[in-house]
Design a protein around this motif. Structure first.
Motif, PDB file in Angstrom:
ATOM      1  N   UNK A  26      50.741  43.194  33.236  1.00  0.00           N
ATOM      2  CA  UNK A  26      50.350  41.813  32.954  1.00  0.00           C
ATOM      3  C   UNK A  26      49.068  41.490  33.700  1.00  0.00           C
ATOM      4  N   UNK A  27      48.371  40.517  33.159  1.00  0.00           N
ATOM      5  CA  UNK A  27      47.118  40.080  33.729  1.00  0.00           C
ATOM      6  C   UNK A  27      47.315  38.698  34.349  1.00  0.00           C
ATOM      7  N   UNK A  28      48.574  38.273  34.439  1.00  0.00           N
ATOM      8  CA  UNK A  28      48.850  36.900  34.890  1.00  0.00           C
ATOM      9  C   UNK A  28      48.623  36.779  36.387  1.00  0.00           C
ATOM     10  N   UNK A  29      48.145  35.601  36.817  1.00  0.00           N
ATOM     11  CA  UNK A  29      47.976  35.311  38.233  1.00  0.00           C
ATOM     12  C   UNK A  29      48.697  33.990  38.478  1.00  0.00           C
ATOM     13  N   UNK A  30      49.684  33.983  39.382  1.00  0.00           N
ATOM     14  CA  UNK A  30      50.476  32.760  39.551  1.00  0.00           C
ATOM     15  C   UNK A  30      49.633  31.570  40.011  1.00  0.00           C
ATOM     16  N   UNK A  31      48.464  31.846  40.607  1.00  0.00           N
ATOM     17  CA  UNK A  31      47.636  30.728  41.086  1.00  0.00           C
ATOM     18  C   UNK A  31      46.646  30.234  40.033  1.00  0.00           C
ATOM     19  N   UNK A  32      46.633  30.879  38.890  1.00  0.00           N
ATOM     20  CA  UNK A  32      45.619  30.510  37.885  1.00  0.00           C
ATOM     21  C   UNK A  32      46.009  29.217  37.181  1.00  0.00           C
ATOM     22  N   UNK A  33      44.991  28.474  36.760  1.00  0.00           N
ATOM     23  CA  UNK A  33      45.229  27.266  35.981  1.00  0.00           C
ATOM     24  C   UNK A  33      44.699  27.490  34.568  1.00  0.00           C
ATOM     25  N   UNK A  34      45.100  26.615  33.641  1.00  0.00           N
ATOM     26  CA  UNK A  34      44.656  26.796  32.255  1.00  0.00           C
ATOM     27  C   UNK A  34      43.260  26.178  32.076  1.00  0.00           C
ATOM     28  N   UNK A  35      42.644  26.504  30.962  1.00  0.00           N
ATOM     29  CA  UNK A  35      41.327  25.940  30.625  1.00  0.00           C
ATOM     30  C   UNK A  35      41.421  24.412  30.570  1.00  0.00           C
ATOM     31  N   UNK A  36      42.489  23.917  29.972  1.00  0.00           N
ATOM     32  CA  UNK A  36      42.650  22.463  29.834  1.00  0.00           C
ATOM     33  C   UNK A  36      42.809  21.815  31.207  1.00  0.00           C
ATOM     34  N   UNK A  37      43.575  22.483  32.084  1.00  0.00           N
ATOM     35  CA  UNK A  37      43.752  21.922  33.442  1.00  0.00           C
ATOM     36  C   UNK A  37      42.423  21.896  34.190  1.00  0.00           C
ATOM     37  N   UNK A  38      41.648  22.965  34.044  1.00  0.00           N
ATOM     38  CA  UNK A  38      40.348  23.006  34.728  1.00  0.00           C
ATOM     39  C   UNK A  38      39.450  21.885  34.207  1.00  0.00           C
ATOM     40  N   UNK A  39      39.441  21.699  32.893  1.00  0.00           N
ATOM     41  CA  UNK A  39      38.595  20.635  32.321  1.00  0.00           C
ATOM     42  C   UNK A  39      39.036  19.254  32.816  1.00  0.00           C
TER      43      UNK A  39
ATOM     44  N   UNK B  15      33.633  22.519  47.784  1.00  0.00           N
ATOM     45  CA  UNK B  15      33.741  23.391  46.608  1.00  0.00           C
ATOM     46  C   UNK B  15      35.178  23.397  46.124  1.00  0.00           C
ATOM     47  N   UNK B  16      35.339  23.251  44.841  1.00  0.00           N
ATOM     48  CA  UNK B  16      36.627  23.527  44.210  1.00  0.00           C
ATOM     49  C   UNK B  16      36.480  24.888  43.561  1.00  0.00           C
ATOM     50  N   UNK B  17      37.362  25.766  43.873  1.00  0.00           N
ATOM     51  CA  UNK B  17      37.289  27.108  43.278  1.00  0.00           C
ATOM     52  C   UNK B  17      38.586  27.359  42.535  1.00  0.00           C
ATOM     53  N   UNK B  18      38.473  27.524  41.251  1.00  0.00           N
ATOM     54  CA  UNK B  18      39.681  27.725  40.463  1.00  0.00           C
ATOM     55  C   UNK B  18      39.669  29.105  39.831  1.00  0.00           C
ATOM     56  N   UNK B  19      40.859  29.694  39.817  1.00  0.00           N
ATOM     57  CA  UNK B  19      41.040  30.869  38.977  1.00  0.00           C
ATOM     58  C   UNK B  19      41.553  30.343  37.652  1.00  0.00           C
ATOM     59  N   UNK B  20      40.813  30.537  36.604  1.00  0.00           N
ATOM     60  CA  UNK B  20      41.236  30.053  35.299  1.00  0.00           C
ATOM     61  C   UNK B  20      41.833  31.234  34.535  1.00  0.00           C
ATOM     62  N   UNK B  21      42.981  30.983  33.913  1.00  0.00           N
ATOM     63  CA  UNK B  21      43.697  32.070  33.219  1.00  0.00           C
ATOM     64  C   UNK B  21      43.006  32.389  31.909  1.00  0.00           C
ATOM     65  N   UNK B  22      41.809  32.934  32.018  1.00  0.00           N
ATOM     66  CA  UNK B  22      41.038  33.306  30.827  1.00  0.00           C
ATOM     67  C   UNK B  22      40.241  34.565  31.116  1.00  0.00           C
ATOM     68  N   UNK B  23      39.825  35.229  30.072  1.00  0.00           N
ATOM     69  CA  UNK B  23      39.024  36.422  30.230  1.00  0.00           C
ATOM     70  C   UNK B  23      38.012  36.490  29.104  1.00  0.00           C
TER      71      UNK B  23
END
Ligand code: AMP
Ligand code: MG
Length: 419
Positions: A9-22, A278-286
């Motif tokens: 899997x490529x999932x990261x439990x700390x990642x947020x979605x594109x919509x959440x980041x926006x 700085x806000x640094x987000x891991x976004x669940x996208x590739x």
């Protein structure tokens, strides 16, 4: 060859979605509510800052829709006497007596006392005597009513509407000369990295040309944006500080690419920490994670985009574009998509939404197909250059097989039709 374990899997439990980041970005953005007035012919593609109200009716008089004869429907019989002409731009008399008519051309004023036009093809004429051979069955036939295109006081377009050629044409028809629009958003694009050279310079070993400033400035080519290339940032805190300061002069937004990972030479993050946070987000996208955002010196929105060109482009489309709309209080524009049949097997691990580059085409039967551009690493800028769409594979997807239907986002869906 490596085989992928079944439960990979490529999932990261700390990642947020594109919509959440926006949503997080939107919650921190300042609103730009400054407007300007432009001549209509310079306003294509700009956004109205107020509702556009028609100052007059169009057409402003009752006009003929045909070349023919105007008369009173209620008059008896099919014979009329032609008493005058009313040509486009040269109105004739307004009064008619019983049994009279006026010759009219398309766009000419219909006499006030006439209510019906019979077209030329449906009459015969002998000197000034008209015989109606095929009579209109209703009064009002071939007469364009006052305001039948646009009433006086009607709302032509609401605030926030992108000005199209159609709107501009209507403005011209209504005598509107100036439009109030949102002012252009000033954006500075900055590249970072000791390895980067401008095209035209000679490359030494280990150096590459800066692709991102050209790429992002091109993506941002739009009548609503005023894009400037900032001073290049080297990988040391002084250069980062100076380039940020000069980038912020007359800028509403700053975009940098690269320099925000945790590498020892990535100083942008630490400098931004000391200049607004700085806000640094891991976004669940590739491709595309991580994404950073902050307000430089507490005021100018800054996007710290990834350095790899494909990631920088995609994060611009998915995060910067919506932020620019939000800052002008324009309604958010959900991504439109199409379905197409994949002509290839597409590999993917579950855990992130993936935007692979594809070529969308129409087959002989008129069905949409999409083929992959091949290697999908985020440095593969040729994939972006060859493609005309992104293939969007959902978070849980494990790829697609040939013949499967996949979701695609044509490049042009990131812009707006300007008809
Ligand atoms: P960084 O995040 O600075 O480590 O950059 C990640 C990768 O993107 C590295 O391979 C950089 O060389 C590359 N990169 C960064 N900025 C640019 C740029 N402006 N043009 C082309 N490649 C870049
Ligand atoms: Mg770098």
């Amino acid at each position: 060859m490596n085989s992928t374990p079944e439960n990979a899997t490529d999932a990261d439990p700390n990642a947020i979605t594109i919509e959440e980041a926006n949503a997080l970005i939107a919650s921190k953005l300042p609103i730009l509510d400054e407007f300007e007035s432009l001549p209509v012919n310079l306003a294509r593609g700009r956004y109205l800052s107020e509702d556009l109200i028609s100052p007059m009716p169009s057409p402003p008089f009752r006009a003929s829709a045909m070349d023919g004869y105007a008369y009173r429907f209620a008059d008896n019989g099919n014979q009329r006497q032609v008493i005058a002409d009313s040509f486009a731009g040269h109105p004739g008399p307004n009064q008619l007596s019983q049994g009279q008519c006026v010759r009219v051309t398309t766009g000419a004023k219909v006499p006030d006392e006439a209510d019906t036009v019979v077209q030329l093809e449906n009459v015969s004429i002998n000197e000034d005597q008209l015989t109606i051979q095929i009579a209109p069955t209703q009064p009002g036939h071939h007469v364009r009513d006052i305001g039948s295109d646009c009433r006086s006081g009607a709302c032509i377009a609401t605030a926030g509407t992108r000005i199209t050629a159609g709107i501009m044409g209507l403005c011209a028809a209504l005598g509107i000369q100036q439009l109030n629009v949102y002012r252009r958003i000033r954006i500075t694009v900055v590249s970072t990295g000791d390895e980067l050279k401008r095209s035209g310079d000679t490359l030494s070993e280990g150096q590459i040309y800066d692709a991102n400033t050209t790429l992002l400035a091109a993506l941002l080519t739009d009548p609503n944006f005023d894009v400037r290339l900032g001073e290049h940032m080297l990988d040391n805190p002084n250069s980062v500080n100076e380039a940020l300061t000069s980038a912020s002069v007359n800028a509403d937004f700053i975009m940098t690419t690269g320099g925000v990972s945790v590498g020892t030479h990535d100083h942008l993050r630490e400098v931004m920490e000391s200049r607004g946070g700085v806000e640094l987000w891991k976004v669940a996208m590739k491709p595309g994670r991580p994404l950073s955002f902050g307000l430089l010196d507490g005021k100018t929105p800054w996007f710290g985009l990834p350095g790899n060109p494909v990631s920088a482009a995609l994060t611009t489309l998915l995060f910067v574009f919506p932020a620019l709309r939000h800052s002008q209080q324009l309604p958010s524009a959900p991504l439109r998509t199409l379905s197409a049949t994949s002509l290839n097997n597409l590999r993917k691990l579950p855990g992130r939404v993936e935007f692979q580059r594809g070529v969308l085409a129409t087959d002989a039967d008129g069905n949409l197909t999409v083929s992959t551009t091949g290697l999908q690493d985020s440095h593969v800028l040729s994939s972006l250059a060859q493609a005309n769409c992104f293939i969007r594979l959902p978070v849980r997807s494990t790829g697609a097989i040939t013949g499967e239907s996949v979701t695609v986002v044509p490049y042009e869906f990131f812009g707006q039709a300007l008809i």
